[in-house]
Motif scaffolding. Structure first.
Motif, short mmCIF file in Angstrom:
data_model
loop_
_atom_site.label_atom_id
_atom_site.label_comp_id
_atom_site.label_asym_id
_atom_site.label_seq_id
_atom_site.Cartn_x
_atom_site.Cartn_y
_atom_site.Cartn_z
N MET B 128 0.84 -1.20 0.00
CA MET B 128 0.00 0.00 0.00
C MET B 128 0.87 1.25 0.00
O MET B 128 1.99 1.24 0.51
CB MET B 128 -0.89 0.02 1.24
N THR B 129 0.35 2.32 -0.57
CA THR B 129 1.03 3.61 -0.46
C THR B 129 0.81 4.14 0.95
O THR B 129 -0.13 3.71 1.64
CB THR B 129 0.45 4.62 -1.46
N PRO B 130 1.65 5.08 1.39
CA PRO B 130 1.43 5.65 2.73
C PRO B 130 0.01 6.21 2.88
O PRO B 130 -0.61 6.08 3.94
CB PRO B 130 2.48 6.75 2.82
N GLN B 132 -2.76 5.17 1.27
CA GLN B 132 -3.69 4.03 1.40
C GLN B 132 -3.63 3.44 2.80
O GLN B 132 -4.66 3.08 3.37
CB GLN B 132 -3.34 2.94 0.37
N ARG B 135 -5.56 5.69 5.04
CA ARG B 135 -7.00 5.69 4.81
C ARG B 135 -7.67 4.37 5.17
O ARG B 135 -8.74 4.35 5.76
CB ARG B 135 -7.27 6.00 3.33
N SER B 136 -7.04 3.26 4.80
CA SER B 136 -7.71 1.96 4.98
C SER B 136 -7.38 1.29 6.30
O SER B 136 -8.12 0.43 6.76
CB SER B 136 -7.33 1.00 3.85
N VAL B 137 -6.24 1.63 6.89
CA VAL B 137 -5.80 0.89 8.07
C VAL B 137 -5.75 1.77 9.32
O VAL B 137 -6.35 1.45 10.34
CB VAL B 137 -4.42 0.23 7.82
#
Lengths: 247, 216
Positions: B128-130, B132, B135-137
């Protein structure tokens, strides 16, 4: 293109300093495709830092790392894309507690690989079967035992279909009776031909599964070789001293 | 003490309209302030000094100066500067949002920093990008821990919105002051205003407790 003999990981003269403290000094090593490299050494020897440098969770202070032909420290290399090819398993599992087991595993394939949800789900269920936890797909991580959580973490890393798997003391946080189930999954993975770098204190695993064992102390590689040779006839005094304490 | 219910009844339609304004101004400011606050909070955690320093200064300024001063500056300075003339509602929402952003920024920062670093590392390790990973984690977990602090901030903001009566935004306090000036009475306008505010904050508090129970 990559031949079978060309190393998939090439580490050249890598050093890492935290302030004045040198954690890694002048580390060079190669890992061949399908090889299982086990890294052992006392705590604070820099073995976890070395592993974390391989996917740039730590930024090396100097040297060069080439993963599958891509120089990690070069500006034009997309490190996010390289990380997707490297699975990592952490000592503390680091499962995402707000997501169910299945969603922990599908997150990467869906968000990073842009797989359709159904495909990611099928893959996740297949991996859960592989690690013996298909009945836990709908559970939250908090309800899992340590051994189960670590097996889910392995499945999560495998879902990205990585070329290399990195294990950072995967059994150190587990109760003794759960170590076996995690090692069994790792053994199978090794047998299937996965390239693995494993930092561990499990000497039995190192001896049985490792193609090569590497002993580190104070940020340096002291000695490496085939497990049988290294464990039975260590060449260096420091290796002997360490092995006499742990074996 | 005689309490003149008849003048409360007279002003009730205006007070209720004022309540609608109070609720709308507060909700708009909560929404805008929370969005802006996320940017400010992330900026303050940035590894780049040219993002970190301005956000640091922003938070210090809005937390370290009186809200009333900020409202006046926005009403008499900022809004006329941008649009040529001022507007009480726009000034009220702008000032309250800017102020709330400073406070919510610190809530975001504390919430995000309370999430174990291993979570970000695990997200990065699956490619994941930083952003992502955030946002997701990290954010979904952090937001749960932030709910009580956000609740406090929303309630404070709702009550502080009474200050915008001073720039003639037609909300609850504006109409109770008008009532006071017309009848030269104290208890009727202010007790009524207090009761309305209490009902609003009490309801908001209950909603937040429900939300917290649902998410946690």
């Amino acid at each position: 293109m990559a031949s079978a003999h060309r190393p998939i990981i090439q580490v050249t003269n890598v050093s890492k300093r935290f302030g004045k403290h040198e954690v890694l000094s002048d580390i060079s090593l190669d890992v061949a495709p399908r090889e299982v490299l086990v890294v052992i050494g006392p705590s604070g020897s820099g073995k976890s830092t070395l592993l974390r440098c391989l996917n740039l969770l730590e930024q090396p202070s100097g040297g060069e790392i080439v993963i599958d032909g891509k120089p990690l420290l070069a500006k034009e290399t997309n490190i996010v894309a390289v990380r997707a090819e490297l699975g990592m398993v952490f000592q503390q599992f680091n499962l995402f507690p707000h997501l169910k087991v299945l969603d922990n595993i599908t997150l990467g394939p869906v968000r990073v690989r842009k797989w359709p949800a159904a495909k990611a789900r099928d893959k996740a269920l297949e991996l859960l079967r592989k690690v013996g936890l298909e009945d836990k797909a709908g559970a939250y991580p908090a309800s899992l035992s340590g051994g189960q959580a670590q097996r889910v973490a392995i499945a999560r890393a495998l879902a990205m279909e990585p070329k290399i798997m990195l294990f950072d003391e995967p059994t150190s946080a587990l109760d003794p009776e759960m170590v076996g189930e995690v090692l069994a999954v790792m053994k199978r993975l090794a047998k299937e031909g996965m390239t693995m770098v494993v930092v561990t204190h499990e000497m039995g695993f190192a001896r049985e599964v490792g193609d090569r064992v590497l002993f580190m102390e104070q940020g340096r590689i002291i000695e490496q070789g085939e497990p049988k040779a290294l464990f039975e006839r260590p060449q260096q005094e420091r290796t002997r001293a360490f092995l006499s304490k742990v074996l | 003490m005689d309490f003149r219910f008849d003048i409360v009844r007279d002003y009730l339609p205006l007070l209720l309209r004022g309540t609608v304004y109070t609720v709308c101004i507060s909700l708009a400011s909560i929404a805008l302030g929370s969005i802006l606050g996320l940017g400010v909070g992330l900026g303050k955690m940035s590894r780049y000094w040219f993002l970190r320093w301005p956000m640091h200064a922003y938070i210090n300024f809005f937390r370290g100066t009186p809200l009333l001063v900020q409202i006046y500056m926005v009403h008499f300075g900022l809004i006329p500067l941008l649009y040529g003339k001022t507007d009480a509602i726009a000034a009220a929402v702008t000032a309250l949002s800017l102020n709330a952003a400073a406070y919510t920024a610190e809530i975001y920062r504390a919430g995000i920093q309370s999430i174990d670093k291993g979570q970000t590392e695990a997200a990065l390790s699956i490619g994941m990008t930083p952003w992502q990973a955030m946002r997701s984690v990290v954010l979904p977990q952090a937001v749960r821990r932030m709910i009580p602090a956000f609740g406090n901030e929303f309630i404070v903001l709702l009550k502080d919105s009474s200050l915008v009566a001073l720039i003639a935004a037609p909300e609850i306090m504006y109409w109770s002051s008008a009532m006071k000036n017309q009848y030269i009475r104290v208890w009727e306008p202010y007790l009524t205003a207090a009761l309305i505010y209490f009902i609003l904050t009490y309801t908001l508090n209950k909603l937040l407790v429900l939300l917290e129970r649902k998410v946690a």
